[in-house]
Design a protein around this motif. Structure first.
Motif, mmCIF file in Angstrom:
data_model
loop_
_atom_site.group_PDB
_atom_site.id
_atom_site.type_symbol
_atom_site.label_atom_id
_atom_site.label_comp_id
_atom_site.label_asym_id
_atom_site.label_seq_id
_atom_site.Cartn_x
_atom_site.Cartn_y
_atom_site.Cartn_z
ATOM 1 N N ILE A 78 0.846 -1.204 0.000
ATOM 2 C CA ILE A 78 0.000 0.000 0.000
ATOM 3 C C ILE A 78 0.878 1.249 0.000
ATOM 4 O O ILE A 78 0.649 2.187 -0.772
ATOM 5 C CB ILE A 78 -0.945 0.010 1.219
ATOM 6 N N LEU A 79 1.893 1.250 0.850
ATOM 7 C CA LEU A 79 2.796 2.399 0.914
ATOM 8 C C LEU A 79 3.539 2.592 -0.407
ATOM 9 O O LEU A 79 3.699 3.716 -0.890
ATOM 10 C CB LEU A 79 3.788 2.238 2.067
ATOM 11 N N HIS A 80 3.985 1.499 -1.004
ATOM 12 C CA HIS A 80 4.679 1.594 -2.284
ATOM 13 C C HIS A 80 3.767 2.179 -3.360
ATOM 14 O O HIS A 80 4.176 3.052 -4.128
ATOM 15 C CB HIS A 80 5.199 0.227 -2.725
ATOM 16 N N LYS A 81 2.531 1.708 -3.412
ATOM 17 C CA LYS A 81 1.581 2.239 -4.396
ATOM 18 C C LYS A 81 1.334 3.723 -4.161
ATOM 19 O O LYS A 81 1.225 4.496 -5.119
ATOM 20 C CB LYS A 81 0.256 1.470 -4.331
ATOM 21 N N PHE A 82 1.263 4.143 -2.919
ATOM 22 C CA PHE A 82 1.037 5.548 -2.603
ATOM 23 C C PHE A 82 2.187 6.419 -3.088
ATOM 24 O O PHE A 82 1.990 7.402 -3.788
ATOM 25 C CB PHE A 82 0.815 5.748 -1.101
ATOM 26 N N VAL A 83 3.412 6.045 -2.732
ATOM 27 C CA VAL A 83 4.555 6.887 -3.090
ATOM 28 C C VAL A 83 4.845 6.860 -4.585
ATOM 29 O O VAL A 83 5.439 7.806 -5.110
ATOM 30 C CB VAL A 83 5.832 6.551 -2.284
ATOM 31 N N SER A 84 4.421 5.807 -5.287
ATOM 32 C CA SER A 84 4.648 5.755 -6.729
ATOM 33 C C SER A 84 3.469 6.320 -7.521
ATOM 34 O O SER A 84 3.471 6.301 -8.743
ATOM 35 C CB SER A 84 4.937 4.320 -7.170
ATOM 36 N N GLY A 85 2.446 6.838 -6.800
ATOM 37 C CA GLY A 85 1.309 7.472 -7.470
ATOM 38 C C GLY A 85 0.307 6.504 -8.046
ATOM 39 O O GLY A 85 -0.540 6.884 -8.850
#
Length: 92
Positions: A78-85
Motif C-alpha cells: 500500500i505504501l509503495h503504491k502511494f509513493v509511486s502514485g
C-alpha cells in the motif's frame, strides 16, 4: 467458448493486434537489466515502526488475508503504491 477479458487484458490485446509491439534487440541483456531494476525496487533494507489503532490493524490484517498476503507485506505494498502514485481513491 470465448474468454472474457478484463479491460487491461483487452487493451493489451488491441495494442498487440495493431502491431504496436516491437521485439527487444538484445533480450538477454534486457532481462538482466529488468531483473536488476526489480531487485533494487523490491529490496527492503529499511525498517519502519508506527503506532496505529488496534481496529485499523485488525482491518489491515483481514484485508491482507483476503489478498493472500502477510499483513506487513500488504501494508508495504500500500505504501509503495502511494509513493509511486498508483494508489487511487475508491469511488463511493
Amino acid at each position: 467458448m470465448k474468454t472474457k477479458l478484463t479491460k487491461e487484458e483487452q487493451d493489451i490485446l488491441d495494442s498487440f493486434e495493431k502491431d504496436e509491439w516491437v521485439p527487444v534487440k538484445n533480450l538477454s541483456r534486457r532481462k538482466t537489466e529488468l531483473m536488476r531494476y526489480a531487485r533494487n525496487t523490491l529490496k527492503k533494507d529499511k525498517r519502519l515502526n508506527i503506532r496505529i489503532s488496534e481496529r485499523d490493524l485488525t482491518e489491515l490484517q483481514k484485508k491482507a488475508v483476503s489478498e493472500g498476503l502477510p499483513y506487513q507485506t500488504y501494508v508495504s505494498s500500500i505504501l509503495h503504491k502511494f509513493v509511486s502514485g498508483k494508489l487511487v481513491e475508491a469511488k463511493n
